[in-house]
Motif scaffolding. Structure first.
Motif, PDB file in Angstrom:
ATOM      1  N   UNK A   8      40.781  37.221  44.673  1.00  0.00           N
ATOM      2  CA  UNK A   8      39.598  37.925  44.198  1.00  0.00           C
ATOM      3  C   UNK A   8      39.226  39.003  45.203  1.00  0.00           C
ATOM      4  N   UNK A   9      38.983  40.205  44.706  1.00  0.00           N
ATOM      5  CA  UNK A   9      38.583  41.309  45.560  1.00  0.00           C
ATOM      6  C   UNK A   9      37.061  41.419  45.537  1.00  0.00           C
ATOM      7  N   UNK A  10      36.435  41.295  46.697  1.00  0.00           N
ATOM      8  CA  UNK A  10      34.979  41.401  46.808  1.00  0.00           C
ATOM      9  C   UNK A  10      34.604  42.777  47.339  1.00  0.00           C
ATOM     10  N   UNK A  11      33.834  43.529  46.550  1.00  0.00           N
ATOM     11  CA  UNK A  11      33.374  44.853  46.959  1.00  0.00           C
ATOM     12  C   UNK A  11      32.020  44.737  47.652  1.00  0.00           C
ATOM     13  N   UNK A  68      41.626  44.560  31.780  1.00  0.00           N
ATOM     14  CA  UNK A  68      40.922  43.427  31.168  1.00  0.00           C
ATOM     15  C   UNK A  68      40.970  42.175  32.051  1.00  0.00           C
ATOM     16  N   UNK A  69      40.840  42.412  33.347  1.00  0.00           N
ATOM     17  CA  UNK A  69      40.758  41.304  34.299  1.00  0.00           C
ATOM     18  C   UNK A  69      39.282  40.913  34.459  1.00  0.00           C
ATOM     19  N   UNK A  70      39.015  39.679  34.894  1.00  0.00           N
ATOM     20  CA  UNK A  70      37.624  39.256  35.076  1.00  0.00           C
ATOM     21  C   UNK A  70      36.856  40.140  36.055  1.00  0.00           C
ATOM     22  N   UNK A  71      35.608  40.396  35.690  1.00  0.00           N
ATOM     23  CA  UNK A  71      34.684  41.158  36.531  1.00  0.00           C
ATOM     24  C   UNK A  71      33.447  40.303  36.739  1.00  0.00           C
ATOM     25  N   UNK A  72      33.097  40.079  38.012  1.00  0.00           N
ATOM     26  CA  UNK A  72      31.953  39.251  38.367  1.00  0.00           C
ATOM     27  C   UNK A  72      30.910  40.122  39.065  1.00  0.00           C
ATOM     28  N   UNK A  81      31.510  42.079  42.440  1.00  0.00           N
ATOM     29  CA  UNK A  81      30.564  43.056  42.979  1.00  0.00           C
ATOM     30  C   UNK A  81      29.344  42.318  43.496  1.00  0.00           C
ATOM     31  N   UNK A  82      29.280  42.138  44.805  1.00  0.00           N
ATOM     32  CA  UNK A  82      28.130  41.484  45.416  1.00  0.00           C
ATOM     33  C   UNK A  82      26.939  42.440  45.381  1.00  0.00           C
ATOM     34  N   UNK A 126      35.069  37.883  29.816  1.00  0.00           N
ATOM     35  CA  UNK A 126      35.477  37.536  31.188  1.00  0.00           C
ATOM     36  C   UNK A 126      34.566  38.186  32.227  1.00  0.00           C
ATOM     37  N   UNK A 127      33.401  38.673  31.772  1.00  0.00           N
ATOM     38  CA  UNK A 127      32.404  39.193  32.718  1.00  0.00           C
ATOM     39  C   UNK A 127      31.349  38.127  32.956  1.00  0.00           C
ATOM     40  N   UNK A 128      31.123  37.811  34.226  1.00  0.00           N
ATOM     41  CA  UNK A 128      30.106  36.825  34.610  1.00  0.00           C
ATOM     42  C   UNK A 128      29.043  37.560  35.413  1.00  0.00           C
TER      43      UNK A 128
END
Length: 197
Positions: A6-9, A114-118, A88-89, A169-171
């Motif tokens: 998971x990539x955290x921005x 279309x990958x999950x985006x949090x 995206x914190x 897949x967006x949380x």
């Protein structure tokens, strides 16, 4: 099932809890979190902030702990295919990193693939900087972000402080007080099962 990447921005003054709690919870169940910030290298530190609600009309902000960047931003940019999701914190970081064309390109990659985006709290500001990402989506965020979500074509969901919302897949969630629910829903989207013996 192997762990996911998971990539955290993040940016300077990103919300402390939304970095540390999320990272440690995901790592505890076997996922890899790469914490990146524009123009920062692995081993660099960024300042974080602590936001709280103490009876004023808006939140207060205090200096948090330093957070360790564990992946060089330029390397992550070149290796986006290896990541299963982007996170995206929130906090104050999103308001300035969202204007970075490289950050926008990263978000566009996850959206188009279309990958999950949090996203949590102000993290949605990063998403709305890229046309189409929240369009047609129901999204939770800090209440101050409602006009931006609406103008970007999304539907703002006024969640309780401890709820998370899933749209495909967006949380999303309103803020750090929802981290337990938010992490739980992120794990479900990633296909992670936790079983109690």
């Amino acid at each position: 099932m192997p762990g996911k990447k998971i990539l955290m921005l993040t940016g300077e003054f990103t919300e402390e809890y939304e970095i540390f709690v999320y990272q440690q919870a995901m790592e505890a169940v076997g996922h890899t979190i790469h914490v990146v910030c524009p123009d920062k290298n692995a081993g660099d530190l960024i300042k974080t902030s602590l936001h709280d609600f103490e009876g004023d009309q808006t939140y207060t902000e205090k200096l948090g702990h330093y957070a360790l960047i564990n992946k060089t931003f330029s390397e992550a940019e070149r290796q986006l295919d290896q990541y299963h999701a982007v996170y995206c914190a929130g906090g104050r970081g999103p308001e300035y990193i969202r204007t970075d064309k490289r950050v926008q390109a990263i978000v566009r990659h996850f959206h188009e693939a279309q990958k999950p985006i949090f996203t949590i709290c102000h993290g949605v500001q990063i998403l709305i900087a890229v046309d189409g990402v929240v369009r047609g989506k129901k999204v939770g965020a800090l209440g101050a972000c409602e006009p931006e979500v609406t103008l970007a074509g999304g539907t703002y969901i006024d969640l309780s402080p401890t709820e998370a919302y899933v749209d495909g897949t967006m949380v999303s969630a309103k803020g750090w007080t929802a981290l337990a629910a938010f992490i739980r829903e992120c794990l479900k989207v990633l296909g992670t099962e936790i079983r109690h013996a």
